[in-house]
Write an enzyme that holds these catalytic residues in place. Structure first.
Site, PDB file in Angstrom:
ATOM      1  NE  ARG A 317      -3.793   0.220   1.801  1.00 36.27           N
ATOM      2  CZ  ARG A 317      -4.769   0.762   0.729  1.00 36.27           C
ATOM      3  NH1 ARG A 317      -5.286   1.550   0.640  1.00 36.27           N
ATOM      4  NH2 ARG A 317      -5.652  -0.685   0.278  1.00 36.27           N
ATOM      5  CD  GLU A 721      -6.901   2.472   5.977  1.00 40.57           C
ATOM      6  OE1 GLU A 721      -7.726   2.622   5.039  1.00 40.57           O
ATOM      7  OE2 GLU A 721      -6.053   2.151   6.305  1.00 40.57           O
TER       8      GLU A 721
END
Lengths: 783, 485
Positions: A317, A721
């Site tokens: 990620r 997030e």
């Protein structure tokens, strides 16, 4: 009542958190608040007081015979010591060798916590110290990795760098972060008949806890039920780490036949469990005279700790976010997953994404300083296009880009240009205090990059009185997931939210769930619940049509706690539920959802994300050039949540995420001594933002007209997030203030977190000549 | 001697015989009373999740203050009222305005910190009628929330006064005060539990006698450090002597030449007088600890435990404070800097205790400032704490006293730096010399709070800042000051 007077729908409304009343009255039950079962034992894990070391002797006989001790378990008593969630390596106890300071050695169950703790001290442990690798730098030099390195390549970055008119290179470090959920880890295991185990766990991933407990007990998954009503905060820290605690409790429960609770105190929690990965970042960037990037080499090395845990996906990620919102025509992104003798790092809100974003945002800032430009101009010129320049380094086309609209909108509402002038004017007048300002964007990919996790289940039960019980695979950890999913279900049935009872997440109700992580909780579980409720509703419609002889062209509607054929009220929702029951129609449904459109190739390219969430923040700071102390004066945020399911809850996620991100990059410093001992393991030494750190002037807006172009649940977007990344605005405002205060417009290497010490030291240090590290070459080693 | 403690839990009377003296109020609530609304977040008084409100009679009125239950020993409740989050809601389910505002303004997310916030806000609600934003932030600086980012909590603390509400605690305060006064006894509390003893004498003489009998007893004042010996270090304290019941030790006397602070006075009790007589000390006291800690912790305790990083000592050193020590043998006095011998070792003799601290007043010609350097402004331990006092006459420094914390094993007086400044002109050149002397005077350590280099550098910069603040009053030098924004 006619359709015109119909009450507002319950979705898209700012209804309070489902547990809000219980939170403020103290009635909300967390695992440690559950009435304790008879004969409960309390567990305590003895932690190693050494860094990496061979265990030459471990004698627990004095522990076993100590007063009030019911059982002791050591590695020798285990069927398996491995609790790695994906790859093996993460351990319950140090087995023969301590892998990191404070790794558990063994565990005791006692009649009281005090008895267990006192007994644990009686163990005789001898060690022989071994050489330890503690930092990314050391790990890179020794090629110590938990997993193989990984690369994204597009175009020819080396050639682009060689021919670019301007080039910068450098290195900086982004620190890790402790989750500091207010509720520490806890698990309570209660033996059942047939050797089964019921586990109450503070976990974001009950299915994994179920599987791990079953594995360590040598039982099939069906023998273990895990239940979680709510967490006192998770932030990724309870995605995999809860299994460790639950397994120890379950093993001791098995050994004694009695219920066992293991609750970590704050210090043990911070010492024993993984944190956000810290990253060492090297950059080598070629760009034109406007600051447009032509070639980029980025090296991202992270400290994974002694074992893989989720480090593969975290680092993936980071790679997926090293472009943030910028087009990198020729790019090489190298990712090294460093093995160090420190705690095994884990998921943390953003999951590597924020670290990847920091890499490219730091680059944007440095380009601007090299060219003497406004960093915002450099950012804007590099934004992804909408029709061209819109392919990411991993080959995904950015279809939903709004940064070119959102960022100027924020720049206008925050009065960025005028305030930049005002900052300069202030700095000319003020000798010791200086200001800085920055505006930074975020583009965040939504979906698990591990494709299989993008699925969810829900169980909706309608009772004969029309009350509804809702269960789904997601975990409520404060983010308002249960509220949003209940809104979705209430909306399907057209009933008041109070008619939907949210129940504890339970592996016996919805199986094979994914962790509540990657911001996907509502997208996945909301849709699964929607599908379940819609199926029941369809069956109810059928009954209604038959019973009331409603013609096919007349629409059956559910609203205002009743079922309608046009303006005609056919009955209350409860009456219709009863009617369905009487007609022998199933009033329960297990709903299911899987995210469409995802394609991920073996090399990580493809379409790993269903869509992107966007946002931007503008922060202004004031620094004291005599001491390095600083304060955030104002922050403006504009953030895209699609069409919000619950604006109040989304606002809470944005504000809370921003403050957490600010903390990560400013005051939250993890500090290890030279023996690898973490010395910041309590709030007295580890400083998360306090109430006074909130910017005095804090203006947060949801982006209008937010609407997800993809068919997400009610066109909303994930919000957990992405806003955390917005904390970067504060970091770059501090960097701006430092550069302005120095007078040369430059800033030497500026590591995160930007503590007052880092600020003061950056004001003293000369700007180092650009260095490309030899150790951390981005080239793949020759086969 | 009395063998039981008596207190009110809400409005219910409790009498407990020979309780474990170092059981915390939080443990008692959760495990004995099974009241689980009060949470443990850190067990060191740093997160506020365990915040409860303690009521004490003050004539017919009640005084309410928020404290951390996680480090408060149970016997300290003797004669007090303990209010927890469970006591706020009305029986008909109506939430207290504090709770209602938190609920309606979306100020809880995971909810784990929420009861603590509610209790800190209750104390604010009971003590203030229209607090400023700064007062709100100060009241809540000891409550950490990891979810919300605090904005809605501040909104709630402002909105809680908007609801129509007759507070039942205030409505019943005369009755409560009377009940508590009746519960209190002049008999010394003396608990025995196995090997553990706990005494709460009520006079200085009784204390001196007890310490003569138990010279190695642990002196317990606010417990904001001693509490951690139990909850963090898991020490067994066999004999504890509590100073909080001695009213003489709480007195603050504004004498002729000096302020005299009883060693048992909490920061909160001493705050007004200190902030009034020594401007700048007030801001340092505010930042030195959260409201909950200031409501329990004492200046005497801060000095008594001899920590190198306690923030009051550098200031008291610079101010020329004197300690009055007492034992059965009598009284002796010493300059505060002589009290600290080495790391955690003090001049206190067995059987002796700090009775009071004498702080001379500033003369009009004195310049005095104090500074606290930490990663976070509120509720953080200093990397460096510094206090400077100079007297400048006809442009020359005739007297200087400088106290530092965080740069040595004890709080210290910067004598070499003082010497370098004394007799010199109060100007740039002398400050440069002073900085040189200061950089050479201490050998600070590198630890989790700061590197040695930073500690050394920032120490010299604080001297410079002090100089600037005495000569150039118009130049902004404080990031927290309002006028710079």
């Amino acid at each position: 009542m006619s359709a015109q007077t119909r009450n507002t729908r319950v979705v898209h409304q700012s209804v309070p958190h489902d547990s809000g009343y219980k939170h403020v009255s103290g009635e909300a039950i967390y695992v440690d608040d559950i009435p304790e079962p008879r004969d409960l034992l309390y567990a305590y894990a003895r932690l190693a007081d050494r860094g990496r070391a061979r265990i030459t002797r471990l004698d627990v006989s004095a522990v076993k015979s100590a007063p009030g001790v019911a059982a002791v378990i050591t590695p020798a008593d285990l069927l398996t010591n491995d609790i790695g969630p994906v790859f093996s390596g993460d351990q319950i106890f140090a087995d023969g060798e301590v892998q990191h300071f404070a790794q558990p050695l063994f565990a005791v169950a006692g009649e009281s916590l005090d008895a267990a703790r006192r007994a644990a001290k009686l163990a005789e442990v001898e060690y022989e110290d071994l050489e330890a690798i503690l930092t990314c730098e050391e790990a890179l030099a020794k090629e110590s990795y938990v997993l193989p390195s990984k690369y994204f390549r597009r175009g020819d970055s080396a050639a682009a760098l060689a021919r670019a008119p301007n080039r910068i290179s450098g290195r900086f470090h982004v620190g890790g972060q402790e989750h500091f959920y207010l509720e520490g880890h806890i698990g309570m295991a209660i033996p059942q008949e047939d050797g089964d185990m019921l586990v109450y766990s503070s976990t974001q991933h009950p299915s994994e806890v179920q599987h791990m407990v079953a594995k360590v007990l040598g039982m099939p998954d069906h023998a273990v039920v895990v239940e979680t009503r709510r967490l006192g905060g998770g932030f990724g820290g309870k995605e995999t780490q809860g299994a460790h605690i639950a397994c120890i409790a379950a093993l001791l429960a098995r050994a004694t036949g009695r219920p066992v609770k293991l609750r970590l105190d704050r210090d043990d929690d911070m010492l024993m469990t993984g944190k956000r990965h810290d990253f060492l970042i090297d950059y080598d960037i070629g760009f034109d005279d406007d600051g447009r990037i032509e070639g980029a080499d980025l090296m991202l090395a992270s400290r994974c700790g002694y074992a893989p845990d989720l480090s593969h996906s975290v680092n993936d990620r980071a790679m997926y976010h090293a472009d943030n919102g910028y087009y990198l025509p020729n790019v090489t992104i190298a990712s090294h997953r460093c093995k160090t003798h420190t705690v095994s790092n884990t998921a943390f809100r953003g999951f590597g994404g924020p670290q990847g974003v920091m890499a490219i945002e730091y680059v944007m800032d440095e380009i601007a300083r090299k060219l003497g430009k406004d960093p915002l101009e450099v950012r804007k010129i590099n934004f992804y296009g909408t029709t061209d320049r819109n392919i990411t380094p991993y080959g995904m086309k950015v279809e939903d880009n709004i940064l070119h609209k959102l960022v100027p909108q924020l720049a206008r509402s925050a009065d960025y240009a005028a305030r930049r002038e005002a900052v300069e004017a202030f700095n000319r007048k003020s000798r010791y205090l200086k200001k800085g300002i920055a505006l930074t964007p975020v583009k965040f990919g939504i979906s698990f990059t591990n494709k299989m996790l993008n699925q969810a289940g829900a169980l909706v039960l309608v009772y004969q009185d029309g009350s509804v019980q809702l269960n789904h695979g997601g975990i409520e950890m404060g983010q308002g997931l249960h509220t949003k999913v209940a809104q979705v279900v209430a909306d399907v049935f057209g009933i008041d939210l109070e008619r939907v009872r949210i129940t504890a997440t339970n592996t016996g109700k919805v199986p094979n769930t994914s962790p509540t992580a990657a911001s996907t909780g509502t997208d996945l579980n909301g849709y699964a619940a929607y599908n379940a409720a819609s199926a029941i509703r369809r069956r109810m419609v059928k009954v209604v049509r038959e019973h009331f002889q409603v013609a096919a062209e007349r629409k059956i509607e559910f609203h205002d706690n009743a079922v309608w054929a046009g303006d005609e009220r056919l009955g209350s929702f409860g009456e219709i539920a009863k009617l369905a029951y009487v007609n022998r129609v199933q009033l329960s449904e297990a709903g299911y959802y899987r995210t469409p459109k995802l394609e991920i190739n073996e090399d990580g390219t493809g379409r790993p994300f269903y869509y992107f969430a966007y946002g931007a923040a503008c922060a202004e700071v004031l620094i004291d050039t005599l001491t390095g102390e600083y304060r955030v004066l104002r922050t403006d945020i504009l953030h895209d949540v699609g069409r919000s399911l619950n604006p109040a809850i989304d606002l809470g996620q944005i504000e809370g995420g921003f403050i957490q991100g600010m903390g990560w990059l400013t005051t939250e410093e993890l500090w290890w001594d030279d023996k690898g001992r973490l010395r910041t393991h309590a709030p007295s030494t580890y400083k998360i933002p306090a109430i006074g750190d909130l910017p005095r002037d804090f203006r947060v807006q949801l982006y209008e007209p937010g609407r997800n172009r993809e068919n997400s649940i009610h066109r909303s977007k994930a919000v957990g997030e992405p806003p955390l990344v917005l904390g970067s605005a504060v970091f770059f405002a501090l960097k701006d203030a430092v550069a302005r205060a120095r007078g040369d417009g430059q800033c030497p290497r500026f590591d995160a977190p930007a503590t007052p010490e880092r600020v003061l030291m950056a004001l003293q240090e000369p700007v180092a000549p650009p260095v490309v590290s030899a150790a951390a070459s981005i080239e793949e080693p020759a086969e | 001697m009395r063998r039981s403690i008596r207190f009110l839990l809400g409005h219910e009377e409790r009498e407990l015989h020979d309780v474990d003296p170092t059981m915390t109020v939080l443990q008692y609530l959760r495990s004995e009373e099974r009241k689980t609304g009060t949470k443990e977040g850190c067990a060191e008084g740093d997160c506020g999740a365990c915040t409860v409100v303690i009521g004490e009679p003050d004539g017919e009125r009640m005084r309410y203050r928020a404290v951390n239950a996680c480090i408060l020993f149970l016997p300290v409740l003797d004669g007090c009222q303990l209010i927890t989050v469970e006591h706020l809601k009305r029986e008909d389910g109506e939430l207290h305005p504090v709770q209602r505002a938190m609920y309606e303004l979306h100020a809880s997310q995971c909810g784990f910190c929420t009861p603590g916030f509610v209790m800190s806000m209750l104390a604010l609600y009971l003590n203030e009628t229209s607090p400023s934003r700064d007062t709100i932030c100060d009241a809540l600086a000891g409550n950490l929330c990891r979810c919300t980012g605090y904005r809605p909590i501040i909104d709630a603390a402002q909105a809680m006064y908007d609801y129509d509400w007759q507070d039942p605690l205030r409505a019943r305060e005369a009755e409560t005060a009377a009940r508590l006064t009746a519960l209190r006894s002049e008999e010394t509390l003396a608990l025995v539990r196995g090997d553990r003893r706990y005494f709460a004498p009520q006079s200085v003489e009784a204390l001196a006698e007890l310490l003569a009998e138990y010279p190695r007893a642990t002196l317990l004042a606010g417990g904001t450090d001693v509490g951690l010996w139990v909850t963090k270090l898991h020490q067994d304290l066999d004999t504890v002597v509590y100073l909080g019941a001695i009213s003489e030790l709480h007195t603050i006397v504004e004498g002729e030449a000096a302020l005299e602070i009883g060693a048992g006075a909490t920061y909160t009790e001493a705050f007004d007088a200190l902030a009034r007589h020594y401007p700048d000390f007030g801001e340092l006291l505010r930042r030195l600890a959260s409201t909950q800690i200031r409501n329990s912790g004492t200046i005497g305790g801060n000095i008594g435990n001899g920590s190198p990083i306690g923030d009051s000592m550098p200031v008291l050193i610079a101010l020329g404070a004197e300690l009055v020590l007492r034992s059965r043998e009598g009284e002796r006095r010493m300059p505060i800097e002589d009290y600290f011998i080495e790391y955690r070792k003090t001049a206190l003799r067995p059987g002796e205790f700090i009775e009071r601290i004498r702080v001379p007043y500033l003369a009009p010609e004195d310049q005095f400032r104090c500074y606290k350097i930490s990663k976070r402004f509120d509720q953080d331990i200093s990397a460096v704490c510094a206090a400077f006092k100079v007297r400048v006459e006809q442009g020359r420094v005739v007297d200087a006293s400088i106290g530092f914390g965080g740069v040595a094993a004890t709080p210290v007086r910067a004598r070499a730096t003082e010497a370098a400044l004394k007799g010199q002109a109060w100007d740039e050149a002398s400050i440069a010399k002073g900085e040189e002397a200061l950089a050479a005077e201490f050998t600070p350590l590198t630890d989790m709070r700061a590197s040695a280099d930073y500690r050394r550098l920032v120490s010299t910069r604080l001297l410079r800042k002090f100089f600037v603040e005495t000569v150039d009053l118009a130049e902004p030098t404080r990031v927290l000051a309002e006028e710079v924004v």
